[in-house]
Design a protein around this motif. Structure first.
Motif, PDB file in Angstrom:
ATOM      1  N   ILE A   1      -1.196   7.212   5.744  1.00 46.15           N
ATOM      2  CA  ILE A   1      -1.132   5.761   5.669  1.00 46.15           C
ATOM      3  C   ILE A   1      -2.259   5.111   6.465  1.00 46.15           C
ATOM      4  CG2 ILE A   1       0.264   3.732   6.226  1.00 46.15           C
ATOM      5  CD1 ILE A   1       2.740   5.437   5.753  1.00 46.15           C
ATOM      6  N   PHE A   2      -2.488   5.592   7.686  1.00 46.83           N
ATOM      7  CA  PHE A   2      -3.416   4.911   8.587  1.00 46.83           C
ATOM      8  C   PHE A   2      -4.736   5.638   8.812  1.00 46.83           C
ATOM      9  CE2 PHE A   2       0.828   3.442   9.861  1.00 46.83           C
ATOM     10  CZ  PHE A   2       0.658   2.098   9.586  1.00 46.83           C
ATOM     11  N   GLY A   3      -4.951   6.775   8.204  1.00 46.66           N
ATOM     12  CA  GLY A   3      -6.196   7.507   8.385  1.00 46.66           C
ATOM     13  C   GLY A   3      -6.065   8.550   9.474  1.00 46.66           C
ATOM     14  N   LYS A   4      -7.040   9.429   9.516  1.00 50.99           N
ATOM     15  CA  LYS A   4      -7.023  10.531  10.466  1.00 50.99           C
ATOM     16  C   LYS A   4      -7.956  10.234  11.617  1.00 50.99           C
ATOM     17  CE  LYS A   4      -6.187  13.695   6.728  1.00 50.99           C
ATOM     18  NZ  LYS A   4      -6.827  14.166   5.569  1.00 50.99           N
TER      19      LYS A   4
ATOM     20  N   LYS B   1       0.839  -1.200   0.000  1.00 51.72           N
ATOM     21  CA  LYS B   1       0.000   0.000   0.000  1.00 51.72           C
ATOM     22  C   LYS B   1       0.874   1.249   0.000  1.00 51.72           C
ATOM     23  CE  LYS B   1      -4.040  -1.980   0.410  1.00 51.72           C
ATOM     24  NZ  LYS B   1      -5.058  -1.921  -0.580  1.00 51.72           N
TER      25      LYS B   1
ATOM     26  N   LEU C   1      -5.009   2.743   3.433  1.00 54.32           N
ATOM     27  CA  LEU C   1      -5.322   1.394   3.878  1.00 54.32           C
ATOM     28  C   LEU C   1      -6.818   1.133   3.943  1.00 54.32           C
ATOM     29  CD1 LEU C   1      -2.696   0.868   6.704  1.00 54.32           C
ATOM     30  CD2 LEU C   1      -2.567   0.187   4.322  1.00 54.32           C
ATOM     31  N   ASP C   2      -7.631   2.180   3.809  1.00 55.98           N
ATOM     32  CA  ASP C   2      -9.076   1.981   3.820  1.00 55.98           C
ATOM     33  C   ASP C   2      -9.486   1.165   2.610  1.00 55.98           C
ATOM     34  OD1 ASP C   2      -9.414   3.477   6.113  1.00 55.98           O
ATOM     35  OD2 ASP C   2      -9.775   5.340   5.027  1.00 55.98           O
TER      36      ASP C   2
ATOM     37  N   SER D   1      -7.760   6.870   4.385  1.00 51.28           N
ATOM     38  CA  SER D   1      -6.327   6.586   4.296  1.00 51.28           C
ATOM     39  C   SER D   1      -6.093   5.653   3.124  1.00 51.28           C
ATOM     40  CB  SER D   1      -5.824   5.933   5.585  1.00 51.28           C
ATOM     41  OG  SER D   1      -6.166   4.565   5.615  1.00 51.28           O
TER      42      SER D   1
ATOM     43  N   MET E   1       1.804   9.590   8.862  1.00 53.24           N
ATOM     44  CA  MET E   1       0.944   8.598   9.509  1.00 53.24           C
ATOM     45  C   MET E   1      -0.522   8.723   9.119  1.00 53.24           C
ATOM     46  SD  MET E   1       2.812   6.479  11.101  1.00 53.24           S
ATOM     47  CE  MET E   1       2.075   5.699  12.496  1.00 53.24           C
TER      48      MET E   1
END
Length: 168
Positions: free
Chosen positions: A122-125, A17, A133-134, A131, A119
């Motif tokens: 990559i991992f969303g807020k 990703k 990764l969603d 993100s 961050m």
């Protein structure tokens, strides 16, 4: 980076990703020994070898020393790597991070800010922002319709289709 063949490493990066590269600069602005094979391989890669739909997302953070700020040696390896990954079709997540061991907090001064910026991408807020990764929006949704209906029955909205239930 030398533990894996460079084209395999790039394939893994493209399938991920997102990929984070961290490198120091050695000597007169060269890559460290563990990155030499990968850099030599990248130099042979043609521009835009990855198409937009196949592009990989990347971030580069450099471990350098402003003591070598003369000329363009400060974090030169990280800046070259970032530029080359963009040239071959990678999608840059954020600007290259330039860590400085001469900073009062050493590399942490820049690294903490860089990490705080990457961050969420990559991992969303916090609060539910999207993100990388969603999962994507589903192409279709299934719902159960109670009871049996005649074949001519068509629920609203249009374009619904019945699918037989194979198992419970």
């Amino acid at each position: 980076a030398n533990a894996m063949h460079p084209d395999t490493l790039l394939e893994c990066a493209a399938e991920a990703k997102s990929t984070i590269f961290v490198t120091s600069t050695f000597g007169e602005g060269e890559f460290p020994e563990m990155m030499e094979k990968f850099w030599e391989y990248l130099e042979t890669c043609k521009d835009k070898m990855f198409k937009e739909e196949d592009a990989f997302r990347f971030g580069v953070f450099g471990l350098g020393s402003s003591m070598y700020a003369g000329g363009d040696q400060f974090n030169k390896a990280a800046r070259l790597l970032d530029q080359k990954l963009g040239e071959i079709g990678g999608e840059r997540l954020l600007e290259v991070g330039l860590g400085d061991d001469q900073h009062s907090e050493l590399y942490r001064g820049e690294m903490d800010k860089w990490i705080a910026t990457i961050m969420p991408k990559i991992f969303g807020k916090e609060g539910g922002g999207a993100s990388y990764l969603d999962p994507p929006e589903p192409l279709f949704k299934l719902s159960l319709a109670p009871g049996k209906h005649a074949k001519s029955f068509r629920p609203l909205p249009p374009n619904y289709h019945f699918a037989p239930l194979e198992s419970k």
